[in-house]
Design an enzyme around this catalytic site. Structure first.
Site, PDB file in Angstrom:
ATOM      1  CE  LYS A   1       2.637   5.470  14.700  1.00  0.00           C
ATOM      2  NZ  LYS A   1       1.304   5.150  14.253  1.00  0.00           N
TER       3      LYS A   1
ATOM      4  CG  ASP B   1      -0.465  -5.363  -1.989  1.00  0.00           C
ATOM      5  OD1 ASP B   1      -0.307  -4.653  -0.976  1.00  0.00           O
ATOM      6  OD2 ASP B   1      -1.597  -5.580  -2.497  1.00  0.00           O
TER       7      ASP B   1
ATOM      8  N   GLY C   1       0.846  -1.181   0.000  1.00  0.00           N
ATOM      9  CA  GLY C   1       0.000   0.000   0.000  1.00  0.00           C
ATOM     10  C   GLY C   1       0.882   1.231   0.000  1.00  0.00           C
TER      11      GLY C   1
ATOM     12  CD  GLU D   1      -1.471  11.452  14.702  1.00  0.00           C
ATOM     13  OE1 GLU D   1      -2.420  10.991  14.034  1.00  0.00           O
ATOM     14  OE2 GLU D   1      -0.300  11.047  14.614  1.00  0.00           O
TER      15      GLU D   1
END
Length: 302
Positions: free
Chosen positions: A173, A30, A9, A180
């Protein structure tokens, strides 16, 4: 260094291209033919199946997974496991839940396969600017793969590091993304207040540009906010619907489990949920309550 990239992607292909640009040999796979064709046009060697991808890599193999969190990771691992050998390394660079990561790492360790979790931040800008990498797993394996992480990071010696054992990278993360959420919500609310103050006719792009230099609220998020306003000042064609990919929810759940107060992150998540209510029963009921106790007028829907 040789690497297999599973998932081509936008972000996976960008990471592969950055590695190729730093002299690493990348073979990508992919399930989508169009994604493979697009990657091939970017100097990335592709394989038509996971079997052929693994066959093109020499032991001890290194495979980097950039697939959606959840069942897609488990099914990919189940397909890969019979093809791998002891000493091979798998890196999950997606946004997996850290608890799933710890489970997967333990399962793969029983087969002699190393599993690293790499929280990856940088979005579509990472190809040019580099990625922030938060890595969990065996310290010796991380050190052995230093050339890969150094090539992906903004600088060979900064912007990346091993933060702890298996799960620590994805946990870090997760919290990063929760923060965020809060930062984005604060910017959105502030600009909405200024946009509503019509008598000042503020140029929001100008304000954003001023704040980008020297201001205590300057940040990369403000940089991209300024870009968005410049290109579409009235945000025409943008629906007031804000998705979430899971990390904010996990951060809030973790805060509750750890008895840590996190109201800003929690409310920013709730605001995203609220953005999806085109016909809010709760708001209708609030209006009805005000009418019942105080006779306040109710605005009728058309």
């Amino acid at each position: 260094m040789e690497l297999g990239m599973v998932g081509l992607g936008r972000m996976g292909a960008n990471m592969a291209e950055r590695l190729v640009g730093h002299g690493h040999h990348v073979v990508g796979f992919d399930p989508g033919e169009r994604a493979r064709d697009a990657a091939s046009s970017r100097r990335i060697v592709t394989a038509p199946s996971l079997v052929e991808l693994v066959a093109q890599l020499l032991p001890q193999r290194v495979l980097w997974l950039m697939v959606p969190a959840g069942e897609a990771v488990d099914s990919t691992l189940a397909e890969l496991l019979p093809l791998l050998s002891e000493g091979d390394v798998l890196i999950d660079g997606g946004n997996s839940n850290y608890k799933d990561t710890m489970r997967r790492a333990a399962m793969l360790a029983g087969h002699g396969i190393h599993y690293l979790d790499c929280g990856t931040s940088g979005g579509i800008w990472g190809l040019k600017e580099g990625y922030s990498l938060m890595i969990g797993g065996d310290e010796a394996v991380v050190e052995r793969l230093r050339p890969l992480f150094a090539a992906l990071a903004p600088d060979p010696d900064s912007g990346w590091g091993r933060v702890g054992p298996s799960g620590a990278g994805h946990f870090t993360k997760m919290v990063h993304n929760g923060i965020e959420y809060g930062m984005m919500q604060a910017y959105a609310e502030g600009f909405a207040i200024m946009q509503r103050k019509s008598e000042f006719a503020l140029d929001l792009h100008q304000v954003a540009q001023i704040w980008r230099h020297g201001s205590v609220v300057r940040s990369w998020l403000l940089d991209i906010t300024a870009n968005a306003i410049e290109h579409n000042p009235r945000l025409e064609g943008v629906a007031p619907f804000v998705a979430d990919s899971g990390e904010g929810r996990w951060t809030v759940a973790e805060a509750i489990d750890l008895d840590v107060s996190a109201p800003v992150i929690t409310l920013s998540l709730l605001e995203r949920l609220r953005s999806r209510e085109s016909d809010s029963y709760a708001d209708k009921l609030l209006a009805a309550m005000r009418n019942e106790f105080g006779g306040h007028a109710v605005k009728r829907s058309e």
